[in-house]
Design an enzyme around this catalytic site. Structure first.
Site, PDB file in Angstrom:
ATOM      1  N   GLU A 247      33.302  57.107  51.896  1.00 15.46           N
ATOM      2  CA  GLU A 247      32.300  56.038  51.605  1.00 15.46           C
ATOM      3  C   GLU A 247      33.011  54.784  51.208  1.00 15.46           C
ATOM      4  OE1 GLU A 247      29.563  57.734  48.827  1.00 15.46           O
ATOM      5  OE2 GLU A 247      28.842  59.285  50.212  1.00 15.46           O
ATOM      6  N   GLU A 497      29.238  65.028  53.931  1.00 11.89           N
ATOM      7  CA  GLU A 497      28.380  65.207  52.980  1.00 11.89           C
ATOM      8  C   GLU A 497      26.830  65.222  53.245  1.00 11.89           C
ATOM      9  OE1 GLU A 497      29.067  63.010  49.673  1.00 11.89           O
ATOM     10  OE2 GLU A 497      31.156  62.788  49.693  1.00 11.89           O
TER      11      GLU A 497
END
Length: 770
Positions: A247, A497
């Site tokens: 991220e 995820e």
């Protein structure tokens, strides 16, 4: 050279027998975000700032416990592990000082993962940069290298850190994610990705801070890769690949006006400063700013808040002693002053913002910067460095490329970066459920469609009804996958995820044992994954020490599929029947309904003897039942199955040809698979499907196939006993439907069965101990 255990062919994964492999994975483990010594979950403040003297040995779990966790995950049908580790775990003691003890532990755990047949890819994890900026990832010394003082973050609100929050139990839900929009993260991510462009004075050890941080990060990953390669039995066999930074965030790069909150900044919660207000707070000035809450229709302005640091600065003092790390900061980069003031962005003498558009254009080209420009220029420059550090050691490594979350992927199609060994690895969360911690089956929002401007009004993005919500999730994931193909080229897509919060509705399930909402939410996410055309996923997350009080032990999150305060799903739906059996049954599962068209073809004569390796490891592995929770009686007296029926679900393992469609109807307990192949399945390489015994007990399965023959057996081919359907079918388009046991979702069955031990599993499937 032996063939690769898993290889990429176009946009599919293939095994050594050229079957398409679907990767059904789990992130292991959430506990890896914080150290073991001292044990520092995010609600603990003791020794927090002693960040150089820590150890992550025994993360994700100890060697003694590894068999229990791996066998459990294998039993639940997972074949892929996203191995979570942090830069801090490798290099916490200082620049270039690697923790070889932790590395040896990691290699030992990976060897055990190999014995269970897992595919593993390594995830250098971070959230909002570091534990010391409110998340996880980078070592404490990187914050000092950026010129920041983490002890001053609470007063200046440069970061909201759970460990230093006055009352950790009252730490606001999901506020940790807003740290991306606060000073510490905005500074460090800007320096990490684009320091040479926007902070040319930031020189340390003769390098710009951008190169200094990136070189240390990628070298740490490269060093770990080298040690794994030197182990001799892990490269490509169990460790199939590496992911880029988790991220990534652009920091301030591309901000058009520092005095306003960018329109694309959708997440706001608590006191929400503009970048200019964050700069002033970091310099010790007081600011009044808007305060936001998250409601049923998203963020809304709740009022205003005065934040007064009372002169305390977020920057290291001018007399700070930097000898502890051995670096030399260039005289042109002064401590005790804001880095942006030193670059003429503002004037501290009169608190005037001089260049509100300082980060709006590329200093080299003069081009206006948006997120897409940032991704293609600065993210990709980092990614190439990361990729090269890994592939210099692992030439055949599969690289999982993770661009900034929900942003347009980099334009790689047809370029030299269009690597045939690359995977597009996006993330997706249902933001409404995640932020509200409630499964709203009445409405949800097409967030991805809104971000891509597909609606004239946000009102049109609202989806009403549970069916529409499920379809909306599927369509968002499909759109993300297609966008990856359009921009990056023809590569597999793995959602690395995706998950749900389990502490919904003020922890109602923990008080009652009723996980119906969690089951519905989890099933909706898996419906989307199965229907979007992706090649697999890694669910977030498995946390070893999750409990009902503190969840995942990190920032108030509670997304783990396992908790020490909940019961484990029984081996099969008829647990009591299994206990009462007088004699072992054969290790054959077949349709008992003789009217089934497949009955005559369903008999298997395979046996599943206990292997000495498994028997020895099981007998030497202590039970985790000795781990006792300290959860309060209110939240621990009614354990449930934690919605396990929704994530323990059937899935393709290896498919002859190509998967056309695959999915599991949980409510009706029906699994369907359609495929197409040029050649018929062979005796030694059939199509294989995982069938969890809980949904498909061996005495209550109906199978319908379009051609060929099939068997169902329970075996331990990969070190963990799972039930498989093996299907020898003809060439062409083929289909199979498997029906199991229907039941009400989310509720406890009233059984107090412990998770069966290995020997009990063997007894239940009729294995013989030789």
């Amino acid at each position: 050279m032996a063939p690769l255990r898993l290889r990429i062919e176009g946009r599919t994964f293939r095994d050594t027998q050229n079957r398409e492999v679907t990767l059904r994975g789990i992130n292991v483990a959430g506990d890896a975000k914080f150290p073991t010594s001292p044990d520092l979950p995010s609600h603990t403040s003791d020794h927090f700032y002693e960040g150089d003297d820590v150890s992550f040995v025994n993360r994700p779990f100890s060697i003694d416990e590894a068999h229990v966790h791996f066998s459990r995950l294998k039993r639940w049908g997972y074949n892929l592990i996203r191995y979570v580790f942090t830069w801090e775990a490798v290099e916490h003691a200082g620049p270039g000082k690697y923790d070889e003890h932790w590395i040896r532990h990691t290699i030992h755990v990976l060897r055990l993962a190999k014995s269970y047949g897992f595919y593993v890819f390594m995830d250098p994890h971070q959230d909002v940069w570091s534990r010391f900026t409110g998340g996880s990832g980078a070592p404490m010394w990187t914050v000092f290298a950026a010129g920041l003082n983490p002890r001053s973050f609470p007063a200046t609100e440069a970061a909201w850190v759970h460990n230093t929050y006055p009352d950790p139990a009252q730490y606001p839900k999901m506020i940790w994610a807003t740290n991306y929009t606060r000073l510490a993260c905005q500074v460090i991510f800007t320096l990490f990705f684009a320091g040479k462009a926007f902070a040319p004075k930031a020189i340390i050890d003769g390098k710009n801070i951008q190169d200094y941080l990136q070189d240390h990060f990628t070298s740490a990953c490269g060093h770990l890769a080298l040690r794994i390669q030197e182990a001799g039995d892990l490269e490509n066999d169990v460790v199939i690949g590496w992911e880029s930074m988790n991220e990534p965030n652009r920091g301030l790069v591309g901000f058009q006006d520092l005095s306003v909150i960018p329109s694309e900044q959708k997440l706001q919660k608590g006191p929400s400063p503009t970048a200019w207000q964050a700069i002033l707070l970091g310099a010790g000035r007081s600011c009044e700013m808007d305060s936001w809450e998250f409601g049923g229709l998203g963020p809304y302005k709740a009022g205003s808040t005065l934040v007064d640091p009372k002169g305390e600065m977020a920057w290291l003092p001018a007399d700070y002693d930097e000898s502890r790390y051995g670096w030399k900061r260039d005289p042109g980069w002064k401590l005790g002053e804001c880095i942006w003031a030193q670059h003429g962005v503002w004037d501290p003498s009169n608190d005037t913002l001089l260049e509100k558009d300082y980060f709006a254009e590329d200093p080299e080209s003069g081009r206006k910067i948006d997120y897409e420009y940032f991704t293609n220029k600065w993210f990709m420059a980092y990614y190439r460095k990361h990729r090269d550090a890994v592939t210099s050691v692992y030439p055949d490594a599969i690289m999982f490329c993770q661009p900034p979350v929900l942003e347009i992927p980099p334009s790689l199609k047809g370029t030299k970066d269009d690597d045939s060994n690359m995977v597009f690895s996006p993330h997706f969360y249902d933001g409404v459920t995640l932020m509200m911690k409630k499964w709203n089956r009445y409405w949800n929002v097409d967030v991805f469609g809104l971000l891509r401007g597909r609606y004239l009004s946000p009102a049109f993005a609202i989806k009403v009804g549970e069916t529409a919500i499920r379809n909306c999730f599927r369509d968002q994931l499909s759109a993300i996958r297609r966008e990856g193909t359009d921009y990056m080229g023809n590569h597999p897509c793995i959602f690395t995820e995706i998950g749900i919060p389990f502490d919904m509705d003020d922890k109602y399930a923990y008080k009652t044992g009723d996980y119906a909402s969690q089951s519905s939410a989890m099933d909706a996410n898996h419906f989307a994954l199965e229907g979007c055309g992706a090649n697999g996923y890694a669910l977030w997350v498995y946390t070893v020490m999750n409990n009902h009080d503190w969840g995942d032990q990190w920032n108030g999150e509670d997304l783990s599929i396992f908790s020490i305060d909940d019961k484990l799903l029984p081996l099969s739906h008829n647990t009591n029947d299994d206990k009462n059996q007088k004699t072992p049954s054969a290790s054959t599962t077949s349709v008992d309904d003789r009217s089934s068209p497949a009955f005559s073809q369903s008999r298997s004569t395979n046996t599943s003897p206990v292997s000495p390796r498994n028997l020895k490891s099981t007998l030497s592995t202590p039970s985790l039942s000795s781990q006792r929770s300290t959860t309060s009686a209110e939240l621990g007296s009614n354990p449930g199955y934690r919605a396990a029926e929704a994530y323990v679900r059937p899935s393709p393992i290896a498919i002859v040809g190509n998967v056309l469609s695959s999915g599991f109807d949980l409510r009706n307990c029906v699994f369907t698979l359609a495929l197409e192949c040029k050649d018929a399945a062979t005796e030694h390489a059939p199509t294989e499907i995982f069938l969890p015994e809980y949904h498909f007990p061996r005495d209550n399965i109906a199978v319908e196939i379009s051609s060929g023959k099939w068997t169902i057996s329970v075996d331990d081919d990969d070190g963990g006993m799972i039930q498989r359907l093996r299907w020898w079918h003809d060439a062409g388009k083929q289909s199979v439907t498997v029906k199991g046991v229907k039941r009400r979702l989310g509720t406890s069955l009233g059984q107090e069965e412990e998770e069966p031990g290995y020997l009990e599993q063997c007894r239940q499937v009729g294995c013989a101990v030789m």
